[in-house]
Scaffold this active site. Sequence first.
Site, mmCIF file in Angstrom:
data_model
loop_
_atom_site.group_PDB
_atom_site.id
_atom_site.type_symbol
_atom_site.label_atom_id
_atom_site.label_comp_id
_atom_site.label_asym_id
_atom_site.label_seq_id
_atom_site.Cartn_x
_atom_site.Cartn_y
_atom_site.Cartn_z
ATOM 1 N N TYR A 268 15.837 148.947 160.310
ATOM 2 C CA TYR A 268 16.957 149.578 161.296
ATOM 3 C C TYR A 268 17.052 149.356 163.077
ATOM 4 O O TYR A 268 16.939 148.366 163.530
ATOM 5 C CB TYR A 268 17.370 150.811 160.959
ATOM 6 C CG TYR A 268 19.300 150.590 162.040
ATOM 7 C CD1 TYR A 268 20.177 150.684 161.330
ATOM 8 C CD2 TYR A 268 18.468 151.805 163.343
ATOM 9 C CE1 TYR A 268 21.230 151.078 162.354
ATOM 10 C CE2 TYR A 268 20.040 151.973 163.943
ATOM 11 C CZ TYR A 268 20.748 151.734 163.095
ATOM 12 O OH TYR A 268 21.905 151.795 164.078
ATOM 13 N N ASP A 303 22.776 149.426 154.496
ATOM 14 C CA ASP A 303 24.896 149.960 154.946
ATOM 15 C C ASP A 303 24.743 149.091 156.353
ATOM 16 O O ASP A 303 25.920 148.407 157.064
ATOM 17 C CB ASP A 303 25.194 150.938 155.410
ATOM 18 C CG ASP A 303 24.769 151.913 156.098
ATOM 19 O OD1 ASP A 303 23.837 151.982 155.651
ATOM 20 O OD2 ASP A 303 25.008 152.055 156.999
ATOM 21 N N LYS A 375 22.741 157.244 149.300
ATOM 22 C CA LYS A 375 23.505 157.105 150.306
ATOM 23 C C LYS A 375 24.119 156.060 150.411
ATOM 24 O O LYS A 375 24.469 155.119 150.636
ATOM 25 C CB LYS A 375 22.392 157.431 151.422
ATOM 26 C CG LYS A 375 23.920 157.655 152.266
ATOM 27 C CD LYS A 375 23.005 157.498 153.382
ATOM 28 C CE LYS A 375 23.841 158.355 155.494
ATOM 29 N NZ LYS A 375 23.986 157.979 156.255
#
Length: 532
Positions: A268, A303, A375
Site C-alpha cells: 500500500y 481494496d 476484511k
Amino acid sequence: MPKQIINESLNINKEMVDRAREAAKVIAKEIGEFIEPRTTVAVERTVGRLLGIDGIDSEQVPLVNVIVDHLKDKGLLGSGLMYWIVNACEHYNMTPQQVAQGVADGEIDLSKTPTVDPQRLKDTMYDYARESLERVDKSRNKRGDMICKLGEGPSPQLYVIVATGNIYEDVTQAKTAARNGADIVAVIRTTGQSLLDYVPYGATTEGFGGTYATQENFRIMREALDEASEEVGRYIHLVNYCSGLCMPEMAAMGAVERLDMMLNDALYGILFRDINMQRTLIDQNFSRIINGYANIVINTGEDNYLTTADPFEEAHTVLASQFINERFGLDAGLLEEQLGLGHAFEMDPKMENGMLYEIAQAQMSRQIFPNSPLKYMPPTKHMTGNVFKGHLQNGLFNLTSIMTGQGIQLLGMLTEAIHTPYMQDRYLALENAEYVMNNAKDLGAEITFKKDGKIQKRANQVLKNAVTLLEDIADIGLFSALERGYFADVKRPVNGGKGLEGVILKNENYYNPFSDIMKKVNFEKRQQKGGV
C-alpha cells in the site's frame, strides 16, 4: 477469531490455487533474500522503542530518532542500535532510557564510549531483549484473559471508524458505537502522517480527517474501549495504522498498548504514498514479526486497488496481492488466523449482474483462505451522496458478507462521499448490518452455486488470471512488477519515492535479538497449529 463459514460450493480449481501459492513463495523468497542483509532507520528506532526508550528532546524530537540519527551521522548504524545502546548501558551502568537521554543532552557520545567485542556482548543483548518483551507478553496475556472473560461479537465482526481529529472526542464516539453494536473500532489518523519519518508524541486534539497515531493516543483509546467492553459484556477490538515510514514503530507501540488489529499492507505505501519499495518491504517484514508475536491481526489493503483500477477488469490483482500478503505474513510467522486479507464490494452498481460478480469474488476469497478472517470493505468508489441509494448499496454489501462468511466487516456509511461519519450515520450502518445479518444468518449454508454458472465461471476466471499474473511476477521479480505498474495501474521506480536514504546495509556485527526471539516464538506457534 470467530468461527468461519466454509462453503466449498464454488468448485475452485485447487491445482490453480497451488500454483498461485508456489508463485507467491518464489516472489517472497527473492524479497526475503533482499531484506536479510539490510535494516532501516525505522527498524532501528523500533528496537529502541522495544527497549523502552520513550519521550522527546527539547526540540520535540523523539529520543529514538535522536539516537538513530546520532549513529547514522557517525556511520555506526550498520552494527545496529542494540549493540551501541547495550554497550553504553553496561559501561555507564545506566538503563537504555538514561543512555538515550544522555545522548540527547550531549553528555554521551556513543562513538566515544569504550566498546566490548560485539560477539562477546550477544548474550547480554539477548537478555535485554528478552526482559523488554515482558511488556508485550503482559499486554498479549491481558487480551486473552479479557476475551476469555467477556467473549467477542459474532462473525462477521462489525467494524466502524472514528475520525473526529480529537482523541478525546474519538473516545466518546467509539464508546457510543460499542454500545450500539460495534465489535471493532478503528481510529483514523490524520492525512499525511504516513510520510512523517517520526512518530509524534503525546495526546493530540488536531488533524485532518483524523488525529495523529501516537502511543499516548493508543493508550487513551485502549483504556476507553476496555471500559466499554466491561459495560457491553463483549471485548471491543481496537485498530490503528501500521503503515508508512514508521511502520515497525507503530507495530511496537500497538504491541505494548494492546491494539488488536493493525492496517498493515506490504504494498500500500509503495503504491498510494510513493514510499520507496525497498524501504517499505524491509519495514513490513519487521512489523509483521512484531504483530505475529503480539497476536495482532493484520488488515491488508487490497481494496484500495479497486479505487484507482477497474474493479471488474482488475479483480485478479486483488487476489494476486492476497496471495503475496499471505506469503509475506506467513514468512514473518503470522498465523493464518492473523491474516485479515482485504477485498472490497466495488463493482459499478449499474453493471448487469454486478452483485453476482461480487458474490463470486467474496466466496472465492473465503474458500481459498478458509482460516483467515478476511476484511471486507464497503462500497466507496460508486457512492454518490444519494443517501437512500447508498444505504441500499450497503445492504447488498452486508448480504454478500453474511452469505459468504466474511470475518471482518467494515461498515459502509450512507453519507460516504459527503463527510466523515456522524454518530447517527454509524448508528444507521450498525442497524442495517444487524438487520440483514440476522435475517439472512444461515443463507450461505443453504446455497449451492450452479455448475458452470456465472458465479463459478467468474471465480475460476479471476483465479486463472491471478495465477498468470503471479507467475509473471515470479519470473521478473516484485520490484520490476511494481516498476511496470502491475498493481492499481500505478508505476513506482525501485530507487524512487520517499525514504530510500533510510535503508542501511548491516555489517558483520549486526544483531537484532528482538527479531530472533519473536520469530522463534511465532514459528513455534505456527508449528503447533499447522497450516499453509
